[in-house]
Design an enzyme around this catalytic site. Structure first.
Site, short mmCIF file in Angstrom:
data_model
loop_
_atom_site.label_atom_id
_atom_site.label_comp_id
_atom_site.label_asym_id
_atom_site.label_seq_id
_atom_site.Cartn_x
_atom_site.Cartn_y
_atom_site.Cartn_z
N CYS A 73 0.83 -1.21 0.00
CA CYS A 73 0.00 0.00 0.00
C CYS A 73 0.87 1.26 0.00
CB CYS A 73 -0.86 0.05 1.26
SG CYS A 73 -2.15 -1.19 1.34
N GLU A 75 0.66 3.93 1.83
CA GLU A 75 1.05 4.44 3.16
C GLU A 75 2.33 3.77 3.63
OE1 GLU A 75 -1.87 3.35 2.12
OE2 GLU A 75 -3.56 4.22 3.20
N CYS A 112 -5.94 0.99 5.17
CA CYS A 112 -6.37 -0.40 5.46
C CYS A 112 -5.87 -0.82 6.85
CB CYS A 112 -5.84 -1.35 4.39
SG CYS A 112 -4.10 -1.77 4.59
N CYS A 115 -2.08 -1.04 7.29
CA CYS A 115 -1.44 0.29 7.34
C CYS A 115 -1.73 0.99 8.67
CB CYS A 115 -1.89 1.15 6.16
SG CYS A 115 -1.20 0.57 4.59
N1 THU Z 1 -4.36 0.39 -1.07
C1 THU Z 1 -3.50 1.32 -0.56
O1 THU Z 1 -2.50 1.68 -1.19
N2 THU Z 1 -3.76 1.82 0.67
C2 THU Z 1 -4.82 1.47 1.44
O2 THU Z 1 -4.88 1.86 2.60
C3 THU Z 1 -5.89 0.66 0.86
C4 THU Z 1 -5.52 -0.09 -0.37
C5 THU Z 1 -4.06 -0.18 -2.37
C6 THU Z 1 -3.61 -1.61 -2.34
C7 THU Z 1 -3.96 -2.10 -3.71
O3 THU Z 1 -2.88 -1.80 -4.59
C8 THU Z 1 -5.16 -1.25 -4.10
O4 THU Z 1 -5.20 -0.16 -3.20
C9 THU Z 1 -6.49 -1.99 -4.05
O5 THU Z 1 -6.64 -2.63 -2.84
#
Ligand code: THU
Length: 160
Positions: A73, A75, A112, A115
């Site tokens: 992710c 973050e 998420c 994170c």
């Molecule tokens: N994702 C993030 O980068 N941060 C989050 O807090 C939620 C999800 C990304 C992970 C993945 O590449 C995409 O969003 C779909 O889940």
């Protein structure tokens, strides 16, 4: 048996223009870096920008992988990069922005669970709260004043 209650206070801003000036800059950095996300599988792009105690801004975006769980992710990309550059860095604020190539993301996209856990590690380590701002592509921006607001009953080093 006692029934108890946890409540979370959060602020809602209607636009980037309504944010404090330093956070506007931070959110703009998150929106900009979002465009460089590598998200060919979800088409969901996320950008994160950290305001560090030394005044610098560290950014990251989501990096996906054909072996899905190997991706990371936005973050955590931003946090781990900042911490690897300077292990003593302190995070004052994080701005998160997300958009999708499939539809318009009109709800604020919170970090998420994984994170939140990583953000909590740094909040506990630095003993200073991290302000979290998150948005979609359009619409409201939410602010919480600490990671603990998003992760009650968190697991931290005090249990080990
Ligand atoms: N994702 C993030 O980068 N941060 C989050 O807090 C939620 C999800 C990304 C992970 C993945 O590449 C995409 O969003 C779909 O889940």
């Amino acid at each position: 048996m006692k029934l108890k209650n946890i409540s979370t206070a959060y602020a809602v801003y209607e636009s980037v223009d309504e944010l404090p000036v330093d956070v506007q800059k931070l959110m703009e950095a998150a929106i900009k870096i979002k465009d460089n996300a590598y998200a060919p599988y979800s088409n969901f792009k996320v950008g994160a920008a950290l305001l560090l105690a030394d005044g610098s801004i560290a950014v990251g975006n989501n990096q996906e992988n054909a072996a899905y769980p190997s991706g990371l992710c936005a973050e955590r990309v931003a946090i781990f990069h900042a911490s690897s550059k300077d292990p003593k860095m302190e995070i004052l604020k994080i701005a998160i922005a997300a958009s999708s190539e499939l539809n318009t993301v009109s709800k604020p996209v919170g970090p998420c669970g994984a994170c939140r856990q990583v953000l909590s590690e740094y909040e506990v380590k630095q003993q200073k709260e991290i302000e979290i701002y998150f948005m979609g592509e359009i619409g409201d921006i939410i602010r919480t004043n600490s990671v603990a607001d998003l992760l009650p009953f968190g697991f931290d080093k005090s249990f080990l």
